[in-house]
Design a protein around this motif. Structure first.
Motif, short mmCIF file in Angstrom:
data_model
loop_
_atom_site.label_atom_id
_atom_site.label_comp_id
_atom_site.label_asym_id
_atom_site.label_seq_id
_atom_site.Cartn_x
_atom_site.Cartn_y
_atom_site.Cartn_z
N PHE A 32 0.83 -1.20 0.00
CA PHE A 32 0.00 0.00 0.00
C PHE A 32 0.87 1.25 0.00
N GLU A 33 1.87 1.27 0.88
CA GLU A 33 2.73 2.45 0.96
C GLU A 33 3.51 2.67 -0.33
N ALA A 34 3.91 1.60 -0.99
CA ALA A 34 4.62 1.74 -2.28
C ALA A 34 3.73 2.42 -3.32
N VAL A 35 2.47 2.02 -3.36
CA VAL A 35 1.53 2.66 -4.30
C VAL A 35 1.36 4.13 -3.93
N MET A 36 1.22 4.42 -2.66
CA MET A 36 1.03 5.82 -2.23
C MET A 36 2.26 6.66 -2.57
N ARG A 37 3.43 6.07 -2.50
CA ARG A 37 4.64 6.84 -2.84
C ARG A 37 4.67 7.19 -4.33
N ASP A 38 4.02 6.39 -5.14
CA ASP A 38 3.91 6.71 -6.57
C ASP A 38 2.91 7.82 -6.83
N HIS A 39 2.10 8.15 -5.81
CA HIS A 39 1.06 9.18 -5.94
C HIS A 39 1.12 10.12 -4.74
N PRO A 40 2.15 10.95 -4.67
CA PRO A 40 2.35 11.79 -3.47
C PRO A 40 1.26 12.84 -3.27
N GLU A 41 0.42 13.06 -4.26
CA GLU A 41 -0.65 14.05 -4.13
C GLU A 41 -1.87 13.50 -3.39
#
Length: 157
Positions: A32-41
């Motif tokens: 989950f955190e990896a995906v969120m890091r790809d979308h910092p907005e």
């Protein structure tokens, strides 16, 4: 963009209303955190029932510092009637949070395993399988939906 996040059945498999074993709890958090890091907005709002038992700072502490900093709140808690969680109540709590935050016109998604908790906005739901959690299929669906919402948000501007 706002992402409403459930825990049980998403960040780890749900164990039929039992606590996830310690070695399984939050097993999908790195993905989950990896995906969120790809979308910092993307900002995160906790919609999990965990918010009924733990303060927001305790919930944030389960995440890496960079992701925890993006957790902007938790949905309000709706009282249960006769101890039951009402159908579509999760969706209602999300809509209540959006209204209270005066952000009801912003794009949002929900990452949850309880599709029955959504009626009007099922198109904004990324549904996980409750006994699996945030797997490859859910990750792909979140990434695809995130792209679709970006296009929609750009069209509105």
């Amino acid at each position: 963009m706002i992402l409403f996040l459930d825990f049980d059945g998403v960040l780890h498999p749900e164990y039929d209303r039992q606590a996830a074993p310690a070695d399984v709890a939050f097993c999908h958090l790195p993905r989950f955190e990896a995906v969120m890091r790809d979308h910092p907005e993307v900002e995160i709002v906790i919609s999990s029932t965990w918010r009924e038992q733990f303060p927001l700072d305790d919930l944030r502490a389960r995440f890496s510092p960079d992701i925890a900093a993006r957790i902007v709140g938790a949905t309000p808690i709706t009282p249960r009637i006769d101890g039951k969680y009402l159908p579509a109540r999760r969706e209602g709590e999300i809509l209540d949070w959006l209204r209270q935050a005066e952000r009801e016109h912003e794009p949002w998604l929900a990452l949850d395993d309880a599709a029955w908790q959504f009626q009007q906005h099922r198109d904004r739901l990324i549904a996980c399988t409750w006994y699996v959690g945030f797997d490859d299929a859910a990750e792909a669906a979140l990434r695809a939906a995130r792209s679709d919402v970006s296009v929609m948000a750009d069209a509105v501007r």
